[in-house]
Scaffold this active site. Sequence first.
Site, PDB file in Angstrom:
ATOM      1  CB  SER A 153      -0.972  -0.065   1.187  1.00  0.00           C
ATOM      2  OG  SER A 153      -1.993   0.866   1.023  1.00  0.00           O
ATOM      3  CG  ASP A 232      -7.380  -3.370  -1.894  1.00  0.00           C
ATOM      4  OD1 ASP A 232      -7.979  -2.424  -1.356  1.00  0.00           O
ATOM      5  OD2 ASP A 232      -6.148  -3.514  -1.864  1.00  0.00           O
ATOM      6  CG  HIS A 268      -5.563  -2.739   1.311  1.00  0.00           C
ATOM      7  ND1 HIS A 268      -5.014  -2.408   0.098  1.00  0.00           N
ATOM      8  CD2 HIS A 268      -4.934  -1.937   2.230  1.00  0.00           C
ATOM      9  CE1 HIS A 268      -4.106  -1.460   0.265  1.00  0.00           C
ATOM     10  NE2 HIS A 268      -4.032  -1.159   1.550  1.00  0.00           N
TER      11      HIS A 268
HETATM   12  N1  LIG Z   1      -7.289   2.400   9.562  1.00  0.00           N
HETATM   13  C1  LIG Z   1      -7.802   2.286   8.235  1.00  0.00           C
HETATM   14  C2  LIG Z   1      -7.257   1.099   7.522  1.00  0.00           C
HETATM   15  C3  LIG Z   1      -5.817   1.267   7.263  1.00  0.00           C
HETATM   16  C4  LIG Z   1      -5.259   0.068   6.577  1.00  0.00           C
HETATM   17  O1  LIG Z   1      -5.947  -0.797   6.034  1.00  0.00           O
HETATM   18  N2  LIG Z   1      -3.962   0.019   6.613  1.00  0.00           N
HETATM   19  C5  LIG Z   1      -3.294  -1.062   5.961  1.00  0.00           C
HETATM   20  C6  LIG Z   1      -2.151  -0.492   5.179  1.00  0.00           C
HETATM   21  S1  LIG Z   1      -2.726   0.706   4.014  1.00  0.00           S
HETATM   22  C7  LIG Z   1      -2.765  -2.023   6.988  1.00  0.00           C
HETATM   23  O2  LIG Z   1      -1.895  -2.810   6.675  1.00  0.00           O
HETATM   24  N3  LIG Z   1      -3.276  -1.981   8.212  1.00  0.00           N
HETATM   25  C8  LIG Z   1      -2.765  -2.732   9.309  1.00  0.00           C
HETATM   26  C9  LIG Z   1      -3.118  -4.187   9.340  1.00  0.00           C
HETATM   27  O3  LIG Z   1      -3.982  -4.648   8.583  1.00  0.00           O
HETATM   28  O4  LIG Z   1      -2.480  -4.913  10.137  1.00  0.00           O
HETATM   29  C10 LIG Z   1      -9.294   2.188   8.270  1.00  0.00           C
HETATM   30  O5  LIG Z   1      -9.805   2.090   9.347  1.00  0.00           O
HETATM   31  O6  LIG Z   1      -9.910   2.202   7.172  1.00  0.00           O
END
Ligand SMILES: N[C@@H](CCC(=O)N[C@@H](CS)C(=O)NCC(=O)O)C(=O)O
EC number: 3.1.2.12
Length: 290
Positions: A153, A232, A268
């Site tokens: 990402s 995603d 994602h």
């Molecule tokens: N916090 C965001 C989501 C953020 C998100 O999905 N981040 C990805 C990277 S872009 C991630 O890897 N999050 C941490 C995880 O899944 O462990 C939301 O609530 O929509």
Amino acid sequence: MTFETKATIANFGGKLLKLSHQSSETKTPMALNLYLPPNASASTKVPVLFYLSGLTCTGDNCSEKGFLQAHASQHGIAIVYPDTSPRGTETIKISDRDAWDFGTGAGFYIDATTEGFKENYRMYSYVTKELPEALWGAFPQLDSTRVSITGHSMGGHGALTLALKNPGMYKSCSAFAPISNPVNCPWGQNAFTGYFGEENKEKWAEHDATELVKKLKEGDKFAALIDVGTGDNFYKQGQLLPENLETAAKESKADVKVEVRYQPDYDHSYYFISSFGKDHIEYHAKFLKQ
Ligand SMILES: N[C@@H](CCC(=O)N[C@@H](CS)C(=O)NCC(=O)O)C(=O)O
């Protein structure tokens, strides 16, 4: 520069080290994880893969649930998991723009130029210069001549742009669901406005994988393996725009091999990353073992 080892965790025959050090780039303490495969020793130096994480992450997300160490252990590859931004000191004045997709946890692997950010938000210099040099000095097991890069990402954006901006620095590049054309997506526009200023569009383009591919000339070379899940939500919302990168690659006069694999139904999350981690480690191993 010295690293403090906060924990040493046995993992797939190797060791995951939880490290911390004082960064002169970000002027903060920086945490990171380093996976050393079982065969790593000062007499058997191992190649190194940098994994850049996405928004809201630390080096822990992928090392806990990306499952990359299982494959890195088999191929004798070390993995470095840096943090995604400076954090943790009260002297940093994060503006009221700070949010989950900007500021803490969202450094975008750039060196900021705007007031309030330029002092500390220097993740580009940190990841390309300060951190690797510190690691080569502290860990004789690491082979500084065989280094590759990947990421997820925002970290996929980091992997692509760092490789494009530094030809020869990385033997290979790959990405999971990368932000491929940040100047044209809300995440990128918001971050680049905050870190570079709204007017500084030249600077924006310098950190955009699609724009960087457009600038490649005949004789230049670039290759990347990219996976994107069709389920995603961020892809569906137009935050990733891998098609724009593919188009730029197709139209380039340079030798550009960008393979984007659209994986049906994958989202994602780290369920997606762990499903294709083996392919990515095998891809990098081909280049790192040469
Ligand atoms: N916090 C965001 C989501 C953020 C998100 O999905 N981040 C990805 C990277 S872009 C991630 O890897 N999050 C941490 C995880 O899944 O462990 C939301 O609530 O929509």
